[in-house]
Write a protein that holds these residues in place. Structure first.
Motif, PDB file in Angstrom:
ATOM      1  N   PRO A   1       6.616 -37.221 -28.754  1.00 49.98           N
ATOM      2  CA  PRO A   1       7.955 -36.467 -28.708  1.00 49.98           C
ATOM      3  C   PRO A   1       8.787 -37.538 -29.941  1.00 49.98           C
ATOM      4  CG  PRO A   1       7.391 -36.898 -26.431  1.00 49.98           C
ATOM      5  CD  PRO A   1       6.448 -37.211 -27.306  1.00 49.98           C
ATOM      6  N   GLY A   2       9.466 -36.821 -30.764  1.00 51.56           N
ATOM      7  CA  GLY A   2      10.281 -37.804 -31.732  1.00 51.56           C
ATOM      8  C   GLY A   2       9.525 -37.889 -33.133  1.00 51.56           C
ATOM      9  N   VAL A   3       8.111 -37.567 -33.078  1.00 51.80           N
ATOM     10  CA  VAL A   3       7.264 -37.729 -34.355  1.00 51.80           C
ATOM     11  C   VAL A   3       7.224 -36.434 -34.764  1.00 51.80           C
ATOM     12  CG1 VAL A   3       5.395 -38.589 -35.368  1.00 51.80           C
ATOM     13  CG2 VAL A   3       6.187 -39.857 -33.344  1.00 51.80           C
ATOM     14  N   VAL A   4       7.619 -36.192 -36.254  1.00 52.44           N
ATOM     15  CA  VAL A   4       7.507 -34.650 -36.776  1.00 52.44           C
ATOM     16  C   VAL A   4       6.553 -34.913 -38.187  1.00 52.44           C
ATOM     17  CG1 VAL A   4       8.713 -32.976 -38.129  1.00 52.44           C
ATOM     18  CG2 VAL A   4       9.906 -34.293 -36.430  1.00 52.44           C
ATOM     19  N   ARG A   5       5.643 -33.910 -38.104  1.00 53.22           N
ATOM     20  CA  ARG A   5       4.512 -33.825 -38.985  1.00 53.22           C
ATOM     21  C   ARG A   5       4.733 -32.788 -39.730  1.00 53.22           C
ATOM     22  NH1 ARG A   5       2.232 -37.192 -35.106  1.00 53.22           N
ATOM     23  NH2 ARG A   5       1.179 -39.165 -35.977  1.00 53.22           N
ATOM     24  N   GLU A   6       4.209 -32.619 -40.980  1.00 52.77           N
ATOM     25  CA  GLU A   6       4.303 -31.305 -41.793  1.00 52.77           C
ATOM     26  C   GLU A   6       3.316 -30.603 -41.860  1.00 52.77           C
ATOM     27  OE1 GLU A   6       6.915 -30.851 -45.488  1.00 52.77           O
ATOM     28  OE2 GLU A   6       4.918 -31.260 -46.267  1.00 52.77           O
ATOM     29  N   LEU A   7       3.226 -29.276 -41.618  1.00 53.17           N
ATOM     30  CA  LEU A   7       2.121 -28.196 -41.785  1.00 53.17           C
ATOM     31  C   LEU A   7       2.311 -27.434 -43.171  1.00 53.17           C
ATOM     32  CD1 LEU A   7      -0.171 -26.317 -41.003  1.00 53.17           C
ATOM     33  CD2 LEU A   7       1.548 -25.214 -39.712  1.00 53.17           C
ATOM     34  N   GLY A   8       1.431 -27.529 -43.878  1.00 53.76           N
ATOM     35  CA  GLY A   8       1.571 -26.838 -45.210  1.00 53.76           C
ATOM     36  C   GLY A   8       0.597 -25.606 -45.089  1.00 53.76           C
ATOM     37  N   ILE A   9       0.959 -24.344 -45.760  1.00 52.09           N
ATOM     38  CA  ILE A   9       0.323 -23.105 -46.068  1.00 52.09           C
ATOM     39  C   ILE A   9       0.496 -22.960 -47.360  1.00 52.09           C
ATOM     40  CG2 ILE A   9      -0.088 -20.843 -45.060  1.00 52.09           C
ATOM     41  CD1 ILE A   9       1.293 -21.810 -42.346  1.00 52.09           C
ATOM     42  N   VAL A  10      -0.696 -22.531 -47.940  1.00 54.36           N
ATOM     43  CA  VAL A  10      -0.739 -22.366 -49.454  1.00 54.36           C
ATOM     44  C   VAL A  10      -1.925 -21.414 -49.661  1.00 54.36           C
ATOM     45  CG1 VAL A  10       0.158 -24.580 -50.457  1.00 54.36           C
ATOM     46  CG2 VAL A  10      -2.446 -24.440 -50.192  1.00 54.36           C
ATOM     47  N   ALA A  11      -1.775 -20.925 -50.694  1.00 54.40           N
ATOM     48  CA  ALA A  11      -2.865 -19.888 -51.194  1.00 54.40           C
ATOM     49  C   ALA A  11      -4.056 -20.675 -51.476  1.00 54.40           C
ATOM     50  CB  ALA A  11      -2.397 -19.030 -52.580  1.00 54.40           C
ATOM     51  N   ASP A  12      -4.993 -20.127 -51.040  1.00 57.31           N
ATOM     52  CA  ASP A  12      -6.417 -20.535 -51.270  1.00 57.31           C
ATOM     53  C   ASP A  12      -7.461 -19.610 -52.099  1.00 57.31           C
ATOM     54  OD1 ASP A  12      -8.797 -21.988 -51.044  1.00 57.31           O
ATOM     55  OD2 ASP A  12      -9.320 -21.432 -49.244  1.00 57.31           O
ATOM     56  N   GLY A  13      -7.416 -20.165 -53.537  1.00 58.08           N
ATOM     57  CA  GLY A  13      -8.073 -19.167 -54.583  1.00 58.08           C
ATOM     58  C   GLY A  13      -9.522 -19.554 -54.409  1.00 58.08           C
ATOM     59  N   SER A  14     -10.146 -20.478 -53.697  1.00 60.49           N
ATOM     60  CA  SER A  14     -11.395 -20.736 -53.694  1.00 60.49           C
ATOM     61  C   SER A  14     -12.371 -19.510 -53.161  1.00 60.49           C
ATOM     62  CB  SER A  14     -11.636 -21.913 -52.897  1.00 60.49           C
ATOM     63  OG  SER A  14     -11.517 -21.848 -51.476  1.00 60.49           O
ATOM     64  N   LEU A  15     -12.012 -18.778 -52.295  1.00 63.55           N
ATOM     65  CA  LEU A  15     -12.579 -17.648 -51.731  1.00 63.55           C
ATOM     66  C   LEU A  15     -12.759 -16.309 -52.679  1.00 63.55           C
ATOM     67  CD1 LEU A  15     -11.513 -17.198 -47.863  1.00 63.55           C
ATOM     68  CD2 LEU A  15     -13.559 -18.209 -48.981  1.00 63.55           C
ATOM     69  N   GLN A  16     -11.409 -16.292 -53.578  1.00 64.23           N
ATOM     70  CA  GLN A  16     -11.407 -15.291 -54.501  1.00 64.23           C
ATOM     71  C   GLN A  16     -12.445 -15.855 -55.659  1.00 64.23           C
ATOM     72  OE1 GLN A  16      -8.741 -12.479 -54.600  1.00 64.23           O
ATOM     73  NE2 GLN A  16     -10.615 -11.906 -55.432  1.00 64.23           N
ATOM     74  N   ARG A  17     -12.121 -17.213 -56.075  1.00 68.29           N
ATOM     75  CA  ARG A  17     -13.105 -17.715 -57.096  1.00 68.29           C
ATOM     76  C   ARG A  17     -14.805 -17.279 -56.847  1.00 68.29           C
ATOM     77  NH1 ARG A  17     -13.110 -22.704 -56.254  1.00 68.29           N
ATOM     78  NH2 ARG A  17     -11.030 -22.853 -56.962  1.00 68.29           N
ATOM     79  N   THR A  18     -15.048 -17.758 -55.464  1.00 69.27           N
ATOM     80  CA  THR A  18     -16.264 -17.599 -55.049  1.00 69.27           C
ATOM     81  C   THR A  18     -16.936 -16.144 -55.184  1.00 69.27           C
ATOM     82  OG1 THR A  18     -16.405 -19.653 -53.717  1.00 69.27           O
ATOM     83  CG2 THR A  18     -17.925 -17.945 -53.102  1.00 69.27           C
ATOM     84  N   ALA A  19     -15.904 -15.510 -54.748  1.00 73.39           N
ATOM     85  CA  ALA A  19     -16.076 -13.809 -54.490  1.00 73.39           C
ATOM     86  C   ALA A  19     -16.445 -13.317 -56.150  1.00 73.39           C
ATOM     87  CB  ALA A  19     -15.357 -13.002 -54.110  1.00 73.39           C
ATOM     88  N   ALA A  20     -15.764 -13.726 -57.140  1.00 70.43           N
ATOM     89  CA  ALA A  20     -15.765 -13.459 -58.380  1.00 70.43           C
ATOM     90  C   ALA A  20     -17.117 -14.090 -59.005  1.00 70.43           C
ATOM     91  CB  ALA A  20     -14.564 -13.933 -59.289  1.00 70.43           C
ATOM     92  N   LYS A  21     -17.390 -15.338 -58.917  1.00 70.33           N
ATOM     93  CA  LYS A  21     -18.839 -15.731 -59.117  1.00 70.33           C
ATOM     94  C   LYS A  21     -19.920 -14.722 -58.647  1.00 70.33           C
ATOM     95  CE  LYS A  21     -19.480 -20.222 -59.520  1.00 70.33           C
ATOM     96  NZ  LYS A  21     -19.520 -21.581 -59.316  1.00 70.33           N
ATOM     97  N   ASN A  22     -19.869 -14.544 -57.513  1.00 68.19           N
ATOM     98  CA  ASN A  22     -20.873 -13.651 -56.951  1.00 68.19           C
ATOM     99  C   ASN A  22     -20.952 -12.357 -57.659  1.00 68.19           C
ATOM    100  OD1 ASN A  22     -21.658 -15.848 -54.999  1.00 68.19           O
ATOM    101  ND2 ASN A  22     -20.444 -14.958 -53.197  1.00 68.19           N
ATOM    102  N   PHE A  23     -19.808 -11.918 -57.669  1.00 69.95           N
ATOM    103  CA  PHE A  23     -19.856 -10.632 -58.246  1.00 69.95           C
ATOM    104  C   PHE A  23     -20.420 -10.570 -59.836  1.00 69.95           C
ATOM    105  CE2 PHE A  23     -17.428  -8.514 -62.222  1.00 69.95           C
ATOM    106  CZ  PHE A  23     -17.906  -7.219 -61.661  1.00 69.95           C
TER     107      PHE A  23
END
Length: 448
Positions: free
Chosen positions: A251-273
């Motif tokens: 209680p009293g301790v606040v921590r930050e959660l960040g959510i960002v776009a992850d391009g690694s899966l798209q990059r890996t999928a493109a490389k596999n293609f």
């Protein structure tokens, strides 16, 4: 005087075998060539099907929303919670404060001498939320250990588990609520029998034989200042598309959660293609190649199906050369593709819509058009399966032709054997006559 031959010395089997072999040699050679061609084509079709199927799989992954909408979680190293984000979760930063963790209730009985101590008979009714378990206890299982086993058998790992903990003061029956939070809190009612089971009753608002070791508490967390209560330490509906698992109350301790776009899966999928596309181009090239030095073509050299498929793939890629180049994917002189990872990431950051235009899987996109071509080739009853069936039919026809040839050669062998056997007999007869005449002439000469 010269004789006609050596009577009875004609090698009929050898002569027949040589004639039959000569008769079938040309046809056998033609059949062997056809069989080699069919085998080579079957292998080539298998090579193409494997390559095209791999390209289809890569296209499916490339156009998947899981890749396009992938999200990455960022947490401080000392975070008191874990988090996962499903594809498409809203990007952003959230302030998380863990006020309390959910706990499962634990109850204990008073001390008994041993686990074999008799408690009593009757019925125990254990309630938790909407669940109610009725356990019959008789003289056969009225001991502390017997009651433990009866509870576990009835519950089957759900609602409650029972165990015996032995301390210096004796053996205690311990009941553990399976579900955490206030919703999983237990009540135990004893009825009937000899009344001994009252020692195991628990009523939080009345008299009880059991006492509470651990209270049932709910998890409490604040997200951006909004408090949420949960019976579980895992909350999947506080932030849309995000699952939070609380690990420590601070209680009293606040921590930050960040959510960002992850391009690694798209990059890996493109490389596999890119890799799968190049493999398909290579498979078509190898199965249709022609060696001018040896003047020998590969199994599918000049094949219209492969030629048309190659043209469709190359044309589709060429039509999208601008968007591909914007994502660091360029076309080599031989028609294969090359991808620059850094340029891909930069292109995604600059124009995320470019990836959508190429890889969305819609009918007009690069992925959609390529997938349509692949489907015509590798789907059940597609072009490759049709060609495989055609080759199988040719193999069966060739086998029938070989059987027919074997039958004709069997007949020819029989005919040759009959003819040469008759010739052998004739030669033997002529030789005998020749010998007789020779003897007669010799005798007449001697008489003169």
């Amino acid at each position: 005087m010269t004789t006609i031959g050596t009577a009875g010395k004609l090698d009929v089997p050898t002569m027949v075998a040589q004639l039959v072999a000569a008769d079938r040699a040309q046809t056998d050679a033609r059949y062997d060539r056809t069989e080699r061609q069919i085998t080579a084509q079957v292998s080539a079709i298998g090579t193409l099907k494997s390559a095209f199927s791999g390209l289809g799989t890569a296209l499916t992954a490339l156009s998947s929303k899981d890749a396009a909408l992938a999200r990455k979680i960022t947490l401080p190293t000392d975070a008191n919670f874990a988090a996962t984000a499903s594809p498409g979760a809203a990007s952003g930063r959230y302030q998380i404060e863990v006020l309390a963790l959910a706990t499962a209730q634990k109850l204990t009985s008073g001390a008994f001498a041993t686990g074999d101590s008799v408690v009593g008979t009757g019925q125990l009714t254990i309630g938790s939320g909407d669940t109610s378990l009725v356990i019959d206890i008789d003289a056969g299982n009225g001991t502390l250990a017997g009651i433990r086993d009866a509870i576990n058998a009835k519950a089957g790992g759900k609602t409650v588990t029972a165990s015996i903990v032995t301390g210096d003061d004796g053996a205690h029956l311990v009941l553990n609520a399976v579900d955490s939070g206030s919703a999983g809190a237990l009540t135990v009612t004893a009825s009937g029998g000899d009344g001994g089971l009252a020692a195991l009753a628990y009523d939080p608002s009345g008299s009880s034989g059991l006492s509470e070791l651990v209270a049932a508490t709910d998890a409490r967390v604040k997200v951006d200042g909004f408090e949420r209560t949960s019976a579980s330490n895992t909350l999947s509906d506080v932030i849309s598309g995000v699952s939070l698992t609380l690990t420590k109350a601070e209680p009293g301790v606040v921590r930050e959660l960040g959510i960002v776009a992850d391009g690694s899966l798209q990059r890996t999928a493109a490389k596999n293609f890119v890799s799968a596309y190049n493999a398909a181009i290579g498979a078509m090239a190898s199965t249709t190649a022609y060696n001018p030095a040896t003047k020998i073509g590969a199994a599918l050299n000049g094949d219209s199906m492969v030629r048309n498929a190659s043209r469709e793939l190359r044309d589709t890629v060429s039509d999208n050369v601008t968007d591909l180049k914007a994502l660091g994917i360029t076309i080599n002189k031989d028609g294969t593709l090359k991808m620059d990872d850094a340029a891909f990431d930069a292109g995604m950051s600059k124009d995320p819509a470019a990836a959508s235009r190429l890889f969305s899987g819609s009918a007009g996109s690069l992925a959609g058009k390529l997938d349509a071509t692949i489907d015509r080739l590798v789907d059940p009853d597609g072009l490759l399966d049709g060609r495989t069936q055609s080759l199988a039919d040719r193999t069966k026809s060739l086998a029938s032709q070989r059987d027919a040839l074997d039958f004709r050669m069997t007949q020819a062998e029989s005919r040759y054997r009959t003819q040469f056997t008759a010739l052998d007999l004739l030669l033997t007869s002529l030789q005998t006559s020749s010998d007789f005449l020779t003897q007669q002439l010799a005798a007449a000469g001697n008489s003169d």
